[in-house]
Design an enzyme around this catalytic site. Structure first.
Site, mmCIF file in Angstrom:
data_model
loop_
_atom_site.group_PDB
_atom_site.id
_atom_site.type_symbol
_atom_site.label_atom_id
_atom_site.label_comp_id
_atom_site.label_asym_id
_atom_site.label_seq_id
_atom_site.Cartn_x
_atom_site.Cartn_y
_atom_site.Cartn_z
ATOM 1 N N GLN A 122 0.876 -1.179 0.000
ATOM 2 C CA GLN A 122 0.000 0.000 0.000
ATOM 3 C C GLN A 122 0.909 1.223 0.000
ATOM 4 O OE1 GLN A 122 -1.991 1.595 3.604
ATOM 5 N NE2 GLN A 122 -3.906 1.224 2.533
ATOM 6 N N TYR A 173 -5.511 10.626 4.979
ATOM 7 C CA TYR A 173 -4.187 10.947 4.437
ATOM 8 C C TYR A 173 -4.330 11.679 3.096
ATOM 9 C CZ TYR A 173 -2.935 7.936 8.267
ATOM 10 O OH TYR A 173 -2.828 7.402 9.522
ATOM 11 N N CYS A 218 -8.499 -4.820 21.435
ATOM 12 C CA CYS A 218 -8.131 -3.973 22.574
ATOM 13 C C CYS A 218 -7.185 -2.841 22.160
ATOM 14 C CB CYS A 218 -7.458 -4.816 23.652
ATOM 15 S SG CYS A 218 -5.893 -5.535 23.110
HETATM 16 C C1 LIG Z 1 -1.719 -1.802 13.996
HETATM 17 C C2 LIG Z 1 -2.571 -1.312 12.855
HETATM 18 C C3 LIG Z 1 -1.960 -0.703 11.770
HETATM 19 C C4 LIG Z 1 -2.731 -0.265 10.680
HETATM 20 N N1 LIG Z 1 -2.095 0.250 9.576
HETATM 21 C C5 LIG Z 1 -2.826 0.571 8.471
HETATM 22 C C6 LIG Z 1 -2.176 0.943 7.266
HETATM 23 O O1 LIG Z 1 -0.949 0.961 7.150
HETATM 24 N N2 LIG Z 1 -2.971 1.274 6.210
HETATM 25 C C7 LIG Z 1 -4.337 1.213 6.276
HETATM 26 O O2 LIG Z 1 -5.002 1.491 5.290
HETATM 27 N N3 LIG Z 1 -4.964 0.847 7.397
HETATM 28 C C8 LIG Z 1 -4.242 0.503 8.485
HETATM 29 N N4 LIG Z 1 -4.884 0.031 9.598
HETATM 30 C C9 LIG Z 1 -6.350 -0.129 9.569
HETATM 31 C C10 LIG Z 1 -6.715 -1.545 9.096
HETATM 32 O O3 LIG Z 1 -6.240 -1.850 7.815
HETATM 33 C C11 LIG Z 1 -8.255 -1.755 9.068
HETATM 34 O O4 LIG Z 1 -8.813 -0.858 8.129
HETATM 35 C C12 LIG Z 1 -8.907 -1.566 10.436
HETATM 36 O O5 LIG Z 1 -8.070 -2.033 11.484
HETATM 37 C C13 LIG Z 1 -10.233 -2.300 10.547
HETATM 38 O O6 LIG Z 1 -10.082 -3.671 10.307
HETATM 39 P P1 LIG Z 1 -10.032 -4.785 11.496
HETATM 40 O O7 LIG Z 1 -11.282 -4.599 12.297
HETATM 41 O O8 LIG Z 1 -10.000 -6.086 10.773
HETATM 42 O O9 LIG Z 1 -8.810 -4.524 12.295
HETATM 43 C C14 LIG Z 1 -4.143 -0.402 10.704
HETATM 44 C C15 LIG Z 1 -4.745 -1.004 11.820
HETATM 45 C C16 LIG Z 1 -3.974 -1.457 12.877
HETATM 46 C C17 LIG Z 1 -4.653 -2.117 14.034
HETATM 47 S S1 SF4 Z 2 -6.291 -8.790 20.842
HETATM 48 FE FE1 SF4 Z 2 -5.692 -6.618 21.077
HETATM 49 S S2 SF4 Z 2 -3.471 -6.618 20.944
HETATM 50 FE FE2 SF4 Z 2 -4.165 -8.585 20.148
HETATM 51 S S3 SF4 Z 2 -4.320 -8.286 17.941
HETATM 52 FE FE3 SF4 Z 2 -6.335 -7.876 18.782
HETATM 53 S S4 SF4 Z 2 -6.336 -5.645 19.109
HETATM 54 FE FE4 SF4 Z 2 -4.219 -6.248 18.863
#
Ligand SMILES: Cc1cc2nc3c(=O)[nH]c(=O)nc-3n(C[C@H](O)[C@H](O)[C@H](O)COP(=O)(O)O)c2cc1C
Ligand code: SF4
Length: 378
Positions: free
Chosen positions: A100, A172, A348
């Protein structure tokens, strides 16, 4: 075979199933954004998890486009060797991977700037998160940005990645141009949604010219800014239609940013499964109704049932997850092998901690469990 585990393709890119690892900053670049050995191992672990498509964490295309510390860069050719190690290890383990690419625009992190860098944005309006007022980019600076995106995409191709994703969400650079909140320009890049789309259209054009017709170019797009007078879903759908006409190969639909209220942010709590899952799915579905290109839904997916329903209800072609793969890089393999209990991630937010310390992201809960176990064994 269920829809989720069906083989598919995005353009000529064949994928083993409909799961995507959404872009996730790993905090595993060195101070100059070069790939570290730890980053290679991290992606190797993901690569053996049978995920259909892995999107790397955001990579900055210019030094003044950086956002989080230890972010991996894609702004000079010396980085190609390291980037190719990520592509290679994932390919060797049977996976597919695309980077990305991003310029953080007004939300860049000045603490990480190199000498001479200045904050660039579509308009000279203080960013609500950083409080920094960017320089409104001139035509020639817009041109530099286009060249930087194109060069990053070409580097990605040279490094052996399977495509590239433009980051046009989470507040961004590209999102700022699309949004009436950040973009107050009075030239042809501001005003109507058609004008606000111009920068993105030119980025896509430059990237396509650099990588050629066959290389998949996908996007993570903001469907809603969740701020007053921000980008709204009706406009995001217009943008999606234009993107489809202009040759985008897939659209991942996200929303919000660090400027939106916590409960409307891109990274939210998922307390209840299935109730809180798929929190942007309706936006993905809205985009899917409007375009022919594949649509990827992201945001809070945790169970195979919800993922399957999103696909079989025709709301998305792919589902993406981020946090669940930090705790369980092999989640898809686990589901495929018959253990279909939901992801163990409890959202979390603890995974950022070690990342910000320069040790790379890791699951806090897993760290705690390991400590407990070690204590027991002593
Ligand atoms: C540690 C972390 C880093 C992330 N870095 C990016 C990133 O580099 N680019 C991006 O588009 N979204 C980033 N996100 C957002 C995730 O891609 C995603 O859109 C969001 O966490 C929701 O999905 P989930 O519920 O499966 O975590 C990040 C999320 C987390 C937790
Ligand atoms: S449990 Fe919490 S620390 Fe572990 S991956 Fe999910 S959000 Fe991150």
């Amino acid at each position: 075979m269920s829809l989720h585990f069906e083989k598919t393709s995005i353009k000529s890119l064949e994928l083993s199933n409909r799961s995507v690892r959404s872009a996730t900053w790993t905090g595993l670049g060195d101070e100059k954004g070069y790939v570290t050995d730890q980053a290679v191992s991290f992606y190797g672990e993901l690569g053996s998890g049978e995920i259909g498509l892995i999107v790397t964490g955001y990579q900055y295309v210019m030094t003044n486009g950086i956002q989080l510390p230890y972010m991996i860069g894609n702004y000079e050719d010396g980085q190609i060797d390291g980037l190719s190690r990520l592509a290679e290890i994932v390919h060797n383990r049977g996976g597919r991977i695309i980077p990305q690419i991003v310029h953080a625009g007004a939300r860049a992190n000045v603490k990480l700037f190199r000498e001479g860098d200045e904050v660039w944005g579509p308009s000279a309006i203080a960013d609500p998160v950083t409080g920094k007022k960017p320089k409104e980019v001139s035509r020639s600076e817009i041109h530099q940005l286009l060249e930087a995106y194109a060069a990053a995409a070409l580097r990605s191709k040279k490094a052996g990645f399977d495509g590239v994703q433009l980051h046009a969400a989470h507040g961004y650079g590209i999102n700022q141009f699309l949004s009436p909140v950040w973009n107050k320009r009075s030239d042809s890049y501001g005003g109507s949604i058609s004008n606000r789309y111009r920068f993105l259209a030119e980025v896509l054009e430059a990237v396509r010219a650099a990588v050629g017709e066959d290389f998949p170019v996908v996007i993570k797009l903001a469907a809603h800014d969740f701020v007053e007078n921000g980008l709204v879903p009706e406009e995001a759908v217009q943008v999606s239609r234009r993107l489809a006409d202009d040759g985008i190969d897939a659209i991942e639909v996200s929303a919000g940013s660090a400027a939106s209220p916590k409960d409307l942010a891109p990274i939210r709590k998922v307390k209840k499964v299935p109730e809180d899952e798929g929190y942007f799915l309706e936006f993905a579905s809205y985009v899917k109704e409007s375009v022919e290109v594949p649509v990827i839904a992201v945001g809070g997916f945790r169970s195979l049932g919800t993922v399957q329903a999103a696909l079989s209800d025709g709301k998305a072609d792919y589902t993406a997850m981020s946090r669940p793969f930090i705790r369980e890089p092999h989640l898809i393999k686990r589901w495929k092998n018959g253990d279909t209990s939901p992801a163990l991630c409890i959202s979390c937010g603890g995974c950022f901690e070690t990342g910000l310390e320069g040790k790379g992201i890791s699951c806090k809960i897993e760290r705690q469990l390991k400590k407990k176990q070690e204590k027991k064994q002593r």
